[in-house]
Each structure stands twice: as C-alpha cells, then as structure tokens.
Design an enzyme around this catalytic site. Structure first.
Site, mmCIF file in Angstrom:
data_model
loop_
_atom_site.group_PDB
_atom_site.id
_atom_site.type_symbol
_atom_site.label_atom_id
_atom_site.label_comp_id
_atom_site.label_asym_id
_atom_site.label_seq_id
_atom_site.Cartn_x
_atom_site.Cartn_y
_atom_site.Cartn_z
ATOM 1 N N HIS A 38 79.403 -18.176 56.671
ATOM 2 C CA HIS A 38 80.450 -18.058 57.713
ATOM 3 C C HIS A 38 81.119 -19.415 57.861
ATOM 4 O O HIS A 38 80.557 -20.332 58.455
ATOM 5 C CB HIS A 38 79.844 -17.631 59.046
ATOM 6 C CG HIS A 38 80.866 -17.356 60.106
ATOM 7 N ND1 HIS A 38 80.680 -16.405 61.077
ATOM 8 C CD2 HIS A 38 82.090 -17.892 60.361
ATOM 9 C CE1 HIS A 38 81.738 -16.373 61.877
ATOM 10 N NE2 HIS A 38 82.604 -17.278 61.459
ATOM 11 N N HIS A 93 85.046 -21.573 58.421
ATOM 12 C CA HIS A 93 86.489 -21.666 58.635
ATOM 13 C C HIS A 93 87.008 -22.916 57.924
ATOM 14 O O HIS A 93 86.535 -24.021 58.196
ATOM 15 C CB HIS A 93 86.814 -21.773 60.129
ATOM 16 C CG HIS A 93 86.416 -20.571 60.921
ATOM 17 N ND1 HIS A 93 87.262 -19.506 61.140
ATOM 18 C CD2 HIS A 93 85.247 -20.254 61.536
ATOM 19 C CE1 HIS A 93 86.635 -18.588 61.863
ATOM 20 N NE2 HIS A 93 85.410 -19.018 62.117
ATOM 21 N N LYS A 113 86.275 -8.587 57.761
ATOM 22 C CA LYS A 113 85.909 -9.173 59.049
ATOM 23 C C LYS A 113 86.533 -8.403 60.201
ATOM 24 O O LYS A 113 87.741 -8.188 60.241
ATOM 25 C CB LYS A 113 86.374 -10.637 59.093
ATOM 26 C CG LYS A 113 86.091 -11.369 60.411
ATOM 27 C CD LYS A 113 84.604 -11.581 60.620
ATOM 28 C CE LYS A 113 84.319 -12.221 61.971
ATOM 29 N NZ LYS A 113 84.187 -13.669 61.915
ATOM 30 N N HIS A 147 82.397 -10.142 64.566
ATOM 31 C CA HIS A 147 82.344 -11.017 65.737
ATOM 32 C C HIS A 147 81.976 -10.119 66.914
ATOM 33 O O HIS A 147 82.814 -9.368 67.421
ATOM 34 C CB HIS A 147 83.697 -11.705 65.970
ATOM 35 C CG HIS A 147 83.701 -12.629 67.144
ATOM 36 N ND1 HIS A 147 83.893 -13.987 67.016
ATOM 37 C CD2 HIS A 147 83.517 -12.405 68.474
ATOM 38 C CE1 HIS A 147 83.833 -14.549 68.219
ATOM 39 N NE2 HIS A 147 83.602 -13.608 69.116
ATOM 40 N N ASP A 205 79.611 -21.336 60.837
ATOM 41 C CA ASP A 205 80.793 -21.104 61.675
ATOM 42 C C ASP A 205 81.505 -22.425 61.950
ATOM 43 O O ASP A 205 82.081 -22.628 63.027
ATOM 44 C CB ASP A 205 80.435 -20.396 62.986
ATOM 45 C CG ASP A 205 81.663 -19.861 63.735
ATOM 46 O OD1 ASP A 205 82.725 -19.726 63.103
ATOM 47 O OD2 ASP A 205 81.555 -19.597 64.943
ATOM 48 N N HIS A 248 89.025 -28.198 64.713
ATOM 49 C CA HIS A 248 90.277 -28.337 65.466
ATOM 50 C C HIS A 248 90.537 -29.834 65.620
ATOM 51 O O HIS A 248 89.597 -30.620 65.798
ATOM 52 C CB HIS A 248 90.172 -27.725 66.865
ATOM 53 C CG HIS A 248 90.076 -26.235 66.892
ATOM 54 N ND1 HIS A 248 91.153 -25.404 66.668
ATOM 55 C CD2 HIS A 248 89.025 -25.417 67.131
ATOM 56 C CE1 HIS A 248 90.770 -24.139 66.766
ATOM 57 N NE2 HIS A 248 89.481 -24.118 67.051
#
Length: 348
Positions: free
Chosen positions: A17, A19, A103, A140, A251, A255
């Site tokens: 998982h 990003h 997903k 999720h 996960d 940012h």
C-alpha cells in the site's frame, strides 16, 4: 562501550500500500521506496484518478522513469473504482497484467476520493466480475456519513459494508487496508483465506494520545485516524502472533510541509524512508522478530498469488537519526519520525 550491532537478513520486502503522487513529488519520493522494496501496490488516487488501462500504463511509465539507476523496482498498478466504471475495462487491465487489483474508496473518505464509490450496490457488476476473474479488492474501510464519529468509522464499516459484501460475494479476495482497530484485527483473524489486511508502522507505534497530548502533531495525522491504546495493542498482538493474512503496507502518503502544518492540514504520513526499521522495532519490542520476514516479504505474495522475491536485504540494529526534512522544490517533506533516533536501518 558500543554494543555489537545485530544484523537481520530477510528476503526483500514488498510494500502492499503506497502513495507515490505525481510530478515533482513523484520524482522526490520514488527512490525512498525503490531502494528498499522490490514491488509496491501503487494507489490510484491522483487528480484525476486512475480509472482506465491507458491511464495506468502512463502512470506506471512515469513511476519507472523516476526509479534511479541500480534500483530494481516493479510498481503494481491499481484501478480506482467509481460508480460508472466499465467492468470490461477493468477485466481487460487485469488480464493484460496492467492492473494487479482495484481500490474501493468510499466517496470523500480520504485524499482525492471525491470520485469514490457511493455504495457497493452501485458497483455490484464490477465486484461480481472481480470475483469471477480472481482480482483482489483493496478497501479503505471507513463509512463517511457525517453523523458517524471519526473514531467509529472503521468499526461501523465492518458491520454495514464489509460483512454484507463478503456474504454476497464469498469468492471475492479482499484486502482490508491499513486496519486501525481491535474490531478489524478480530474480524480479519476470524475471517477465511479470502480476507487479508495491511497495517502501517504509525498504527503499530502510536495511538491518538501520541498525536494529541501535549500539543498536536500534524505529521501523525492520517486516515484512518490513530485510535485508542487498546486498538494499537490489538494490532501489535496480531502481527506478533505470526498471523499469515496480515502484511506490510506502509500507506506512505507524502504531502508538502505547508499542507501538513496548516489550519486545515492534510492526512497522511510520509514513512517510506523509515517504515521498515519502524516495523523491525515493533517486532523486537513484541519479542517477535522471528515473524518479521513473513510480515514483510512472504505473506503478501502468498495472498496475491505472486512469487516471493529472490533477493535479500539486511537490517542492522544501530542507532541513527532521521533527517528533520527532505527537500521538495521550494518546500519540504517531513518524514515519519523526523529528527528522532531510530534503532533499525537497512544496511547499505
């Protein structure tokens, strides 16, 4: 005296998982994962989201272009489910080896999820097709109704969405991603071999007190949100038990600093640089280092029906300090455990 270092040799891990974002952020963060992990399930919540085979192929090429020379890394692409997704497009991507999984984001559950699914009934033809072709569904697991308390959204999801769905489609392979509660840990443990889970390092290391007591710590803010200590302990006990249907999923969700340290800050922990050492620390604290390799490197491939990696890495028990920040154009990224001393690192 300095204690002799301890070295753990494990089969090279995968991140189930992850990003990676896009653009300059993608180029900045990819090397932190490609250096350590052989494969990663890449989340599709871009803007716009990855909903077609062509979009997934193009995104995969952008990821591969950001992998440094000498790194051997395979991004495993996922399809973002929407109410209007064509089952034929999804199957085509799966059969061509472009999509590894799909997903399910409940609409507005997390970053860039406004296109998400309004109800499982709305995508039942897609889910039925996935069950038929053996394509894993990544979930999720939070309800998003405004009247449901944010700390209760995962537990409520089990009762109202997950269990009815799995009863309706018993052959569907489901990964309950980034579980955060005792409810979810018990549910996965009691489930059959069609159900697995991932757990992040932050949910194993911390609970909501760490985020909120003595000052708010925005770099521990992620979704699903950190829960009570009793839930943290249930997750730690699950991984320490050697349970085979739970595996590494960081996960990692970067940012820019100004978007985290804000009056309305974004959810997500950028843990790719420190996750593997964090997992090792937790397993050591639980006297369960004998189960670390399975969690990181064996359980995931087994559930997905993929081969384990041929290569190995070494983790060394030595103290090192996590950088305070990582440069990102005219901003920066704050890594998980920034400025702190960690006890396990990947041996270079």
């Amino acid at each position: 005296m300095t204690a002799p270092s301890q070295v753990l040799k494990i089969r090279r891990p995968d991140d189930w998982h992850l990003h990676l974002r896009d653009g300059d952020m993608l180029k900045t963060v990819v090397p932190y994962s490609s250096e350590i992990y052989a494969r990663a399930i890449v989340m599709p919540n871009l803007a716009p989201p990855v909903t077609t085979v062509d979009a997934a192929i193009a995104y995969r090429q952008r990821i591969l272009a950001a992998v440094p020379a000498g790194h051997n890394f395979t991004p495993l692409m996922t399809c973002y489910l929407t109410d209007s997704l064509d089952p034929d497009e999804l199957e085509r991507g799966f059969q061509q080896g472009v999509f590894t999984a799909a997903k399910l984001y409940p609409a507005n559950a997390t970053t860039n999820s406004s296109h998400g699914v309004t109800s499982t009934a709305a995508i039942m033809p897609v889910l039925e097709r996935m069950e038929k072709i053996g394509m894993p569904l990544l979930v999720h697991g939070e309800v998003t109704h405004a009247d449901i308390d944010i700390f209760d959204r995962e537990a409520r999801f089990i009762d109202t969405v997950m269990e009815p769905l799995r009863k309706q489609l018993p052959g569907l392979k489901v990964v309950f991603e980034h579980i955060t509660t005792k409810d979810a840990a018990d549910y996965v443990r009691e489930g059959n071999d069609q159900l697995a889970a991932t757990i992040t390092p932050q949910h194993l290391m911390f609970n909501r007190n760490h985020m909120l007591v003595g000052g708010i710590r925005p770099h521990l803010y992620c979704l699903p949100i950190l829960k009570r200590n009793v839930h943290q302990q249930a997750l730690r006990e699950l991984v320490a038990s050697g349970f085979e249907r739970v595996f590494l999923g960081t996960d990692s969700a970067p940012h820019a600093r100004h978007r985290k340290e804000a009056s309305c800050g974004c959810a997500g922990c950028f843990n790719a640089p420190t996750a593997l050492g964090s997992y090792a620390t937790v397993f050591e604290e639980m006297n369960a280092l004998q189960h670390l390799e399975a969690f990181c490197s064996l359980n995931g491939p087994k559930f997905y029906g993929l081969p384990v990696n041929d290569s190995f890495i070494e983790l060394e028990r030595r103290e090192s300090q996590v950088p305070d920040n990582i440069a990102l154009n005219d901003d920066s990224l704050i890594p998980f455990l920034a400025g702190e001393t960690i006890h396990w690192s990947v041996k270079k």
